[in-house]
Enzyme design. Structure first.
Site, PDB file in Angstrom:
ATOM      1  N   MET A  18      66.284  39.485   3.089  1.00  0.00           N
ATOM      2  CA  MET A  18      64.918  38.982   3.148  1.00  0.00           C
ATOM      3  C   MET A  18      64.716  37.965   2.024  1.00  0.00           C
ATOM      4  O   MET A  18      65.343  38.063   0.968  1.00  0.00           O
ATOM      5  CB  MET A  18      63.911  40.131   3.008  1.00  0.00           C
ATOM      6  CG  MET A  18      63.876  41.030   4.230  1.00  0.00           C
ATOM      7  SD  MET A  18      62.653  42.350   4.076  1.00  0.00           S
ATOM      8  CE  MET A  18      61.103  41.431   4.136  1.00  0.00           C
ATOM      9  N   GLU A  90      64.188  36.773  13.722  1.00  0.00           N
ATOM     10  CA  GLU A  90      64.183  38.238  13.577  1.00  0.00           C
ATOM     11  C   GLU A  90      65.044  38.902  14.647  1.00  0.00           C
ATOM     12  O   GLU A  90      64.648  39.899  15.269  1.00  0.00           O
ATOM     13  CB  GLU A  90      62.739  38.780  13.650  1.00  0.00           C
ATOM     14  CG  GLU A  90      61.774  38.160  12.662  1.00  0.00           C
ATOM     15  CD  GLU A  90      62.055  38.480  11.204  1.00  0.00           C
ATOM     16  OE1 GLU A  90      62.973  39.289  10.922  1.00  0.00           O
ATOM     17  OE2 GLU A  90      61.387  37.900  10.341  1.00  0.00           O
ATOM     18  N   CYS A 149      67.428  40.582 -11.859  1.00  0.00           N
ATOM     19  CA  CYS A 149      68.345  39.950 -12.824  1.00  0.00           C
ATOM     20  C   CYS A 149      68.537  38.450 -12.622  1.00  0.00           C
ATOM     21  O   CYS A 149      69.160  37.801 -13.452  1.00  0.00           O
ATOM     22  CB  CYS A 149      69.702  40.653 -12.786  1.00  0.00           C
ATOM     23  SG  CYS A 149      70.663  40.248 -11.304  1.00  0.00           S
TER      24      CYS A 149
HETATM   25  N1  ADP Z   1      63.419  36.384  -4.535  1.00  0.00           N
HETATM   26  C1  ADP Z   1      63.310  35.248  -3.840  1.00  0.00           C
HETATM   27  N2  ADP Z   1      64.366  34.394  -3.752  1.00  0.00           N
HETATM   28  C2  ADP Z   1      64.247  33.237  -3.075  1.00  0.00           C
HETATM   29  N3  ADP Z   1      63.114  32.844  -2.428  1.00  0.00           N
HETATM   30  C3  ADP Z   1      62.053  33.669  -2.450  1.00  0.00           C
HETATM   31  C4  ADP Z   1      62.102  34.898  -3.165  1.00  0.00           C
HETATM   32  N4  ADP Z   1      60.898  35.504  -3.006  1.00  0.00           N
HETATM   33  C5  ADP Z   1      60.141  34.700  -2.244  1.00  0.00           C
HETATM   34  N5  ADP Z   1      60.830  33.592  -1.886  1.00  0.00           N
HETATM   35  C6  ADP Z   1      60.288  32.545  -1.008  1.00  0.00           C
HETATM   36  O1  ADP Z   1      60.772  32.819   0.300  1.00  0.00           O
HETATM   37  C7  ADP Z   1      61.164  31.596   0.905  1.00  0.00           C
HETATM   38  C8  ADP Z   1      62.127  31.886   2.044  1.00  0.00           C
HETATM   39  O2  ADP Z   1      61.352  32.392   3.105  1.00  0.00           O
HETATM   40  P1  ADP Z   1      61.957  32.687   4.533  1.00  0.00           P
HETATM   41  O3  ADP Z   1      62.630  31.465   5.061  1.00  0.00           O
HETATM   42  O4  ADP Z   1      60.817  33.242   5.345  1.00  0.00           O
HETATM   43  O5  ADP Z   1      63.033  33.793   4.198  1.00  0.00           O
HETATM   44  P2  ADP Z   1      63.700  34.879   5.159  1.00  0.00           P
HETATM   45  O6  ADP Z   1      63.430  34.465   6.587  1.00  0.00           O
HETATM   46  O7  ADP Z   1      65.154  34.857   4.822  1.00  0.00           O
HETATM   47  O8  ADP Z   1      63.049  36.191   4.807  1.00  0.00           O
HETATM   48  C9  ADP Z   1      61.729  30.799  -0.262  1.00  0.00           C
HETATM   49  O9  ADP Z   1      61.789  29.397  -0.019  1.00  0.00           O
HETATM   50  C10 ADP Z   1      60.718  31.118  -1.336  1.00  0.00           C
HETATM   51  O10 ADP Z   1      59.576  30.303  -1.193  1.00  0.00           O
HETATM   52  C1  LIG Z   2      65.551  45.391   5.117  1.00  0.00           C
HETATM   53  C2  LIG Z   2      64.716  45.754   6.313  1.00  0.00           C
HETATM   54  C3  LIG Z   2      63.726  44.890   6.753  1.00  0.00           C
HETATM   55  N1  LIG Z   2      62.975  45.208   7.820  1.00  0.00           N
HETATM   56  C4  LIG Z   2      61.935  44.282   8.298  1.00  0.00           C
HETATM   57  C5  LIG Z   2      61.001  43.735   7.267  1.00  0.00           C
HETATM   58  C6  LIG Z   2      60.592  42.396   7.851  1.00  0.00           C
HETATM   59  O1  LIG Z   2      59.510  42.631   8.755  1.00  0.00           O
HETATM   60  C7  LIG Z   2      61.844  41.953   8.635  1.00  0.00           C
HETATM   61  C8  LIG Z   2      62.697  40.958   7.896  1.00  0.00           C
HETATM   62  O2  LIG Z   2      62.001  39.732   7.769  1.00  0.00           O
HETATM   63  P1  LIG Z   2      62.599  38.463   6.974  1.00  0.00           P
HETATM   64  O3  LIG Z   2      62.182  37.303   7.835  1.00  0.00           O
HETATM   65  O4  LIG Z   2      64.080  38.615   6.865  1.00  0.00           O
HETATM   66  O5  LIG Z   2      61.925  38.425   5.649  1.00  0.00           O
HETATM   67  O6  LIG Z   2      62.596  43.150   8.839  1.00  0.00           O
HETATM   68  C9  LIG Z   2      63.180  46.392   8.496  1.00  0.00           C
HETATM   69  O7  LIG Z   2      62.502  46.683   9.496  1.00  0.00           O
HETATM   70  N2  LIG Z   2      64.148  47.247   8.062  1.00  0.00           N
HETATM   71  C10 LIG Z   2      64.932  46.970   7.003  1.00  0.00           C
HETATM   72  O8  LIG Z   2      65.811  47.812   6.649  1.00  0.00           O
HETATM   73 ZN    ZN Z   3      70.273  41.772  -9.689  1.00  0.00          ZN
END
Ligand code: ADP
Ligand SMILES: Cc1cn([C@H]2C[C@H](O)[C@@H](COP(=O)(O)O)O2)c(=O)[nH]c1=O
Ligand code: ZN
Length: 199
Positions: A18, A90, A149
């Site tokens: 995530m 997703e 970290c």
């Molecule tokens: N710990 C983190 N590391 C990197 N980006 C983060 C973090 N926490 C929040 N973000 C934000 O999340 C964005 C990525 O969002 P998104 O594309 O929705 O990620 P994912 O789909 O992988 O969950 C980054 O560009 C940044 O703005």
């Molecule tokens: C680790 C983990 C995540 N999920 C859920 C939480 C969020 O709704 C999505 C991941 O969204 P993202 O676009 O990658 O930020 O998955 C879950 O249901 N179970 C898990 O173990």
């Molecule tokens: Zn760490």
């Protein structure tokens, strides 16, 4: 005007923890395809309603219009015959049949771009991602920043008390952590950093 036929499509998978930028990367690829005058359709699982019911929304609030579906096979009901690119966000929330659906689309000549978690909150492979990664032509693994970290983070730390595999949520329910700082069980959130760099 002559159009070159496109015989075969392919599968691209964008995976990672995530907050690693999977959705941003999916949106970037879809936008470029649209600039390239490709006909694109985007799908997401209905269960992912955390930011919006229909739009794909990144944690940084980038947005893309999509069709919410419950089962991967529904893509075929919604698919226009002239669609050249299919995006799926997703993808870990779909059942194993999503792999056959992506393969069938690719055999039809569609470029399929999937984004999804490769690991669950315990650090276990999140099915059906391993199977999808195995059949994909292109795999991109994204990394976030560990909030403990600062190292590259490949895990999602759950912050809410539940042992269910699927718990939909964003910041407040999960945070990005590296393998050293990740715990296989829910824990408290890391205290926020108080630097005032952003408005
Ligand atoms: N710990 C983190 N590391 C990197 N980006 C983060 C973090 N926490 C929040 N973000 C934000 O999340 C964005 C990525 O969002 P998104 O594309 O929705 O990620 P994912 O789909 O992988 O969950 C980054 O560009 C940044 O703005
Ligand atoms: C680790 C983990 C995540 N999920 C859920 C939480 C969020 O709704 C999505 C991941 O969204 P993202 O676009 O990658 O930020 O998955 C879950 O249901 N179970 C898990 O173990
Ligand atoms: Zn760490």
């Amino acid at each position: 005007m002559h159009q070159f036929p496109k015989d075969i499509g392919w599968i691209e998978v964008i995976c990672g923890s995530m907050f690693s930028g999977k959705t941003e990367e999916l949106i970037r690829r879809v936008k470029r395809a649209v600039y390239g005058k490709q006909r694109v359709q985007v799908f997401k699982p209905k269960v992912d309603d955390r930011y919006d019911e229909t739009q794909v929304v990144s944690h940084s609030q980038l947005k893309l219009t999509s069709t919410p579906i419950e089962r991967a096979e529904e893509i075929f009901y919604h698919l226009s015959p002239d669609t050249q690119v299919v995006g799926i966000d997703e993808v870990q929330f779909f059942g194993p049949e999503v792999v056959q659906v992506c393969e069938a689309l690719a055999y039809r000549g569609v470029r399929v771009i999937c984004a999804g978690l490769d690991q669950d909150y315990q650090g276990r492979p999140f099915e059906p991602m391993p199977q999808l990664l195995a059949v994909a032509e292109y795999v991109t693994k994204q990394l976030a920043i560990c909030v403990v970290c600062g190292n590259p983070a490949n895990r999602s730390q759950r912050l809410v008390s539940s042992e269910a595999r699927v718990v939909v949520g964003a910041a407040g329910a999960y945070e990005a952590r590296c393998r050293r700082c990740h715990l296989g069980e829910p824990t408290e959130a890391t205290p926020p950093q108080t630097m005032e760099l952003f408005d």
